[in-house]
Scaffold this motif. Structure first.
Motif, PDB file in Angstrom:
ATOM      1  N   PRO A  42       0.782  -1.244   0.000  1.00  0.00           N
ATOM      2  CA  PRO A  42       0.000   0.000   0.000  1.00  0.00           C
ATOM      3  C   PRO A  42       0.809   1.288   0.000  1.00  0.00           C
ATOM      4  CG  PRO A  42       0.132  -0.854   2.223  1.00  0.00           C
ATOM      5  CD  PRO A  42       0.833  -1.864   1.355  1.00  0.00           C
ATOM      6  N   GLU A  43       2.161   1.231  -0.026  1.00  0.00           N
ATOM      7  CA  GLU A  43       2.945   2.452  -0.025  1.00  0.00           C
ATOM      8  C   GLU A  43       4.260   2.217  -0.746  1.00  0.00           C
ATOM      9  OE1 GLU A  43       4.448   5.928   3.131  1.00  0.00           O
ATOM     10  OE2 GLU A  43       3.413   4.141   3.845  1.00  0.00           O
ATOM     11  N   PHE A  44       4.691   3.215  -1.520  1.00  0.00           N
ATOM     12  CA  PHE A  44       5.958   3.084  -2.233  1.00  0.00           C
ATOM     13  C   PHE A  44       6.678   4.435  -2.240  1.00  0.00           C
ATOM     14  CE2 PHE A  44       2.510   3.709  -5.280  1.00  0.00           C
ATOM     15  CZ  PHE A  44       2.945   4.762  -6.070  1.00  0.00           C
ATOM     16  N   ASP A  45       7.984   4.381  -2.471  1.00  0.00           N
ATOM     17  CA  ASP A  45       8.825   5.574  -2.378  1.00  0.00           C
ATOM     18  C   ASP A  45       8.964   6.273  -3.728  1.00  0.00           C
ATOM     19  OD1 ASP A  45       9.287   5.119   0.321  1.00  0.00           O
ATOM     20  OD2 ASP A  45      11.054   3.873  -0.069  1.00  0.00           O
ATOM     21  N   ILE A  46       9.152   7.589  -3.669  1.00  0.00           N
ATOM     22  CA  ILE A  46       9.359   8.403  -4.862  1.00  0.00           C
ATOM     23  C   ILE A  46      10.487   9.402  -4.582  1.00  0.00           C
ATOM     24  CG2 ILE A  46       7.007   8.258  -5.780  1.00  0.00           C
ATOM     25  CD1 ILE A  46       6.427  10.947  -4.391  1.00  0.00           C
ATOM     26  N   TYR A  47      10.997  10.021  -5.624  1.00  0.00           N
ATOM     27  CA  TYR A  47      11.903  11.154  -5.484  1.00  0.00           C
ATOM     28  C   TYR A  47      11.635  12.104  -6.649  1.00  0.00           C
ATOM     29  CZ  TYR A  47      14.915   9.007  -9.070  1.00  0.00           C
ATOM     30  OH  TYR A  47      15.407   8.466 -10.231  1.00  0.00           O
ATOM     31  N   THR A  48      12.078  13.347  -6.524  1.00  0.00           N
ATOM     32  CA  THR A  48      11.705  14.388  -7.481  1.00  0.00           C
ATOM     33  C   THR A  48      12.899  15.215  -7.922  1.00  0.00           C
ATOM     34  OG1 THR A  48       9.482  14.570  -6.509  1.00  0.00           O
ATOM     35  CG2 THR A  48      10.242  16.431  -7.823  1.00  0.00           C
ATOM     36  N   ASN A  49      12.983  15.456  -9.226  1.00  0.00           N
ATOM     37  CA  ASN A  49      13.917  16.422  -9.799  1.00  0.00           C
ATOM     38  C   ASN A  49      13.150  17.695 -10.146  1.00  0.00           C
ATOM     39  OD1 ASN A  49      15.971  14.558  -9.618  1.00  0.00           O
ATOM     40  ND2 ASN A  49      15.905  13.978 -11.781  1.00  0.00           N
ATOM     41  N   ARG A 141       5.830  13.921  -0.009  1.00  0.00           N
ATOM     42  CA  ARG A 141       7.135  14.425  -0.441  1.00  0.00           C
ATOM     43  C   ARG A 141       8.043  13.287  -0.919  1.00  0.00           C
ATOM     44  NH1 ARG A 141      10.062  18.951   0.269  1.00  0.00           N
ATOM     45  NH2 ARG A 141       8.427  19.865   1.588  1.00  0.00           N
ATOM     46  N   ASP A 142       8.076  12.186  -0.168  1.00  0.00           N
ATOM     47  CA  ASP A 142       9.002  11.100  -0.485  1.00  0.00           C
ATOM     48  C   ASP A 142       8.320   9.759  -0.730  1.00  0.00           C
ATOM     49  OD1 ASP A 142      11.354  12.737  -0.043  1.00  0.00           O
ATOM     50  OD2 ASP A 142      10.869  12.617   2.089  1.00  0.00           O
ATOM     51  N   SER A 143       7.010   9.716  -0.595  1.00  0.00           N
ATOM     52  CA  SER A 143       6.311   8.443  -0.760  1.00  0.00           C
ATOM     53  C   SER A 143       4.889   8.670  -1.242  1.00  0.00           C
ATOM     54  CB  SER A 143       6.300   7.662   0.561  1.00  0.00           C
ATOM     55  OG  SER A 143       5.556   8.365   1.548  1.00  0.00           O
ATOM     56  N   VAL A 144       4.289   7.599  -1.711  1.00  0.00           N
ATOM     57  CA  VAL A 144       2.896   7.591  -2.162  1.00  0.00           C
ATOM     58  C   VAL A 144       2.183   6.475  -1.418  1.00  0.00           C
ATOM     59  CG1 VAL A 144       1.334   7.259  -4.127  1.00  0.00           C
ATOM     60  CG2 VAL A 144       3.519   8.447  -4.453  1.00  0.00           C
ATOM     61  N   ARG A 145       1.024   6.774  -0.840  1.00  0.00           N
ATOM     62  CA  ARG A 145       0.287   5.762  -0.097  1.00  0.00           C
ATOM     63  C   ARG A 145      -1.125   5.636  -0.649  1.00  0.00           C
ATOM     64  NH1 ARG A 145      -0.820  10.418   2.772  1.00  0.00           N
ATOM     65  NH2 ARG A 145      -2.849  10.518   3.828  1.00  0.00           N
TER      66      ARG A 145
END
Length: 220
Positions: A42-49, A141-145
């Motif tokens: 149910p949750e995974f990590d992301i990062y942004t440029n 900011r750093d994850s999607v749930r």
């Protein structure tokens, strides 16, 4: 912001139907969000440029010509930032795009000033992208749930009623923070959130039935 107390329903609808304005001097910040390690619910990590541009057109051009094909792209968001003012206090319009660079949603309401531009008037039903019971991805900011939408979205009718009540002297105080959906990601009051409308995305993968069933049970 104090609104006149004699707005007609039609005028209120027109204000709710505003499109993002490009007037004024802005910097356009393009955020390119990536999946860190794929999608695992149910949750995974992301990062942004981040990239900065002088026009919306330039930001969209780079996005569609150079970035949409990047591996692990999740989504894009473009935000107007003020020139010569505190960007922590004020932002302009915003636009969100899918991983393919296609526009998904936008917001015309600004933040940080005391003009009618900073007032939120609700969304027409055609712009309510999620309904009660929908499973959504909430982008942080750093994850999607994952979460479930637990109430109807911010309709114009709801904010018109709020405006009518404001005539009793309380004032109309709806702003960009009211452009949100009530969502649940767990049982009980501690697991609710008023998630910003532009932070919600349709699931990018098929949600396992077991997880979807558990999320929908939180509404009950």
């Amino acid at each position: 912001m104090t609104l006149p107390d004699n707005l007609t329903h039609g005028q209120f609808l027109d204000l709710a139907d505003r499109t993002p304005s490009l007037e004024g001097v802005w910097i356009y910040r393009l955020e390119h969000t990536f999946l860190s390690n794929g999608v695992v619910y149910p949750e995974f990590d992301i990062y942004t440029n981040e990239y900065l541009f002088l026009t919306l057109e330039d930001a969209e051009r780079l996005m569609r010509e150079s970035l949409v094909n990047r591996e692990a792209t999740y989504r894009f968001i473009i935000t107007q930032l003020p020139v010569g003012r505190d960007i922590g206090e004020e932002t302009g319009a915003s636009w969100t795009y899918g991983s393919n660079g296609v526009l998904i949603d936008s917001r015309s309401t600004t933040t940080g000033d005391d003009t009618i531009r900073s007032c939120f008037f609700g969304r027409h039903r055609t712009r309510i992208l999620f309904r009660k019971g929908d499973i959504v991805e909430v982008v942080g900011r750093d994850s999607v749930r994952l979460a479930v939408v637990a109430d109807d979205g911010p309709t114009v009718d709801r904010f018109w009623e709020r405006y009518e009540r404001s005539k009793d002297g309380m004032g109309y105080h709806a702003d960009a923070s009211d452009d949100c959906y009530y969502v649940l990601d767990g049982p009980g009051e501690c697991c609710h959130d008023h998630a910003d409308a532009l932070s919600l995305m349709k699931p990018c993968r098929s949600v396992p039935e077991e997880i979807a069933g558990v999320l929908k049970s939180f509404i009950k």
